[in-house]
Enzyme design. Structure first.
Site, PDB file in Angstrom:
ATOM      1  CG  ASP A 145      76.971  -8.148  36.729  1.00  0.00           C
ATOM      2  OD1 ASP A 145      76.489  -9.272  36.960  1.00  0.00           O
ATOM      3  OD2 ASP A 145      77.470  -7.425  37.621  1.00  0.00           O
ATOM      4  CG  ASN A 160      77.546 -18.303  40.036  1.00  0.00           C
ATOM      5  OD1 ASN A 160      78.386 -19.132  39.694  1.00  0.00           O
ATOM      6  ND2 ASN A 160      77.756 -17.002  39.918  1.00  0.00           N
ATOM      7  N   GLY A 190      78.731 -19.125  44.995  1.00  0.00           N
ATOM      8  CA  GLY A 190      78.783 -17.667  45.115  1.00  0.00           C
ATOM      9  C   GLY A 190      77.530 -16.970  44.635  1.00  0.00           C
ATOM     10  CD  GLN A 191      71.689 -18.586  43.137  1.00  0.00           C
ATOM     11  OE1 GLN A 191      71.877 -19.758  43.461  1.00  0.00           O
ATOM     12  NE2 GLN A 191      70.579 -18.166  42.576  1.00  0.00           N
ATOM     13  CG  HIS A 226      71.202 -14.422  37.656  1.00  0.00           C
ATOM     14  ND1 HIS A 226      70.731 -14.682  38.925  1.00  0.00           N
ATOM     15  CD2 HIS A 226      72.540 -14.294  37.775  1.00  0.00           C
ATOM     16  CE1 HIS A 226      71.739 -14.688  39.779  1.00  0.00           C
ATOM     17  NE2 HIS A 226      72.860 -14.466  39.095  1.00  0.00           N
ATOM     18  CG  HIS A 243      76.731 -14.541  35.599  1.00  0.00           C
ATOM     19  ND1 HIS A 243      76.996 -13.340  36.188  1.00  0.00           N
ATOM     20  CD2 HIS A 243      76.186 -15.310  36.564  1.00  0.00           C
ATOM     21  CE1 HIS A 243      76.636 -13.379  37.463  1.00  0.00           C
ATOM     22  NE2 HIS A 243      76.145 -14.574  37.714  1.00  0.00           N
TER      23      HIS A 243
HETATM   24  P1  5GP Z   1      75.218 -14.243  41.233  1.00  0.00           P
HETATM   25  O1  5GP Z   1      76.380 -13.947  42.148  1.00  0.00           O
HETATM   26  O2  5GP Z   1      73.937 -14.360  42.035  1.00  0.00           O
HETATM   27  O3  5GP Z   1      75.425 -15.360  40.287  1.00  0.00           O
HETATM   28  O4  5GP Z   1      75.088 -12.958  40.301  1.00  0.00           O
HETATM   29  C1  5GP Z   1      74.448 -11.781  40.663  1.00  0.00           C
HETATM   30  C2  5GP Z   1      74.985 -10.698  39.769  1.00  0.00           C
HETATM   31  O5  5GP Z   1      74.075  -9.616  39.812  1.00  0.00           O
HETATM   32  C3  5GP Z   1      76.351 -10.149  40.199  1.00  0.00           C
HETATM   33  O6  5GP Z   1      77.278 -10.313  39.118  1.00  0.00           O
HETATM   34  C4  5GP Z   1      76.074  -8.683  40.515  1.00  0.00           C
HETATM   35  O7  5GP Z   1      77.125  -7.838  40.103  1.00  0.00           O
HETATM   36  C5  5GP Z   1      74.793  -8.413  39.753  1.00  0.00           C
HETATM   37  N1  5GP Z   1      73.942  -7.404  40.351  1.00  0.00           N
HETATM   38  C6  5GP Z   1      73.562  -7.325  41.647  1.00  0.00           C
HETATM   39  N2  5GP Z   1      72.736  -6.276  41.826  1.00  0.00           N
HETATM   40  C7  5GP Z   1      72.579  -5.692  40.604  1.00  0.00           C
HETATM   41  C8  5GP Z   1      71.839  -4.552  40.158  1.00  0.00           C
HETATM   42  O8  5GP Z   1      71.160  -3.858  40.908  1.00  0.00           O
HETATM   43  N3  5GP Z   1      71.930  -4.254  38.834  1.00  0.00           N
HETATM   44  C9  5GP Z   1      72.666  -5.006  37.958  1.00  0.00           C
HETATM   45  N4  5GP Z   1      72.680  -4.626  36.695  1.00  0.00           N
HETATM   46  N5  5GP Z   1      73.386  -6.081  38.362  1.00  0.00           N
HETATM   47  C10 5GP Z   1      73.341  -6.413  39.659  1.00  0.00           C
END
Ligand code: 5GP
Ligand code: ZN
Length: 113
Positions: free
Chosen positions: A30, A86, A92-93, A99, A101
């Site tokens: 991440d 999420n 908070g998605q 995906h 985590h």
């Molecule tokens: P969500 O909030 O949708 O559950 O998680 C999205 C995750 O993707 C976040 O933890 C954010 O830091 C990560 N993320 C967003 N853009 C990028 C990117 O360009 N590269 C990587 N490696 N992680 C990303």
């Protein structure tokens, strides 16, 4: 899915720190880690939410989850880990390509679920 950041990462159009790849998924670091080590398991097929999964998507995700313990050494999961998916705004998605985590490398000092 031209504007999906994770599809672009899967295609190699956006760089990422890739830890693992197979025919179903990639695992990357991440970019903004929220634990000592924080990975994202990203299925290669684009769908936004669990509610959009096909039966095949569900079967693929199960295979991906089963793979995680086999990557214990590579990902440093020896002490344990937490998986988070999420779903939607309240959770908070921020990226609408499903995906998982993988949070690890420390005691989880945020509220226990
Ligand atoms: P969500 O909030 O949708 O559950 O998680 C999205 C995750 O993707 C976040 O933890 C954010 O830091 C990560 N993320 C967003 N853009 C990028 C990117 O360009 N590269 C990587 N490696 N992680 C990303
Ligand atoms: Zn996508």
């Amino acid at each position: 899915m031209n504007d999906c950041i994770f599809c672009k990462i899967i295609k190699g159009e956006i760089p990422s720190a890739k830890m693992y790849e197979d025919e179903r998924m990639i695992i990357i670091k991440d970019i903004e880690p929220k634990a000592a080590r924080h990975f994202l398991m990203i299925p290669k097929r684009h769908y936004k939410l669990l509610s959009e999964m096909t039966e095949q998507d569900a079967a693929d995700l199960a295979v991906c989850l089963k793979k995680i313990p086999q990557l214990t050494e590579l990902l440093g999961l020896e002490g344990g880990y937490r998986l988070v998916i999420n779903q939607g705004d309240d959770a908070g998605q921020t990226v609408f390509h499903l995906h998982v985590h993988i949070l690890t490398g420390q005691k989880m000092d945020f509220p226990h679920l």
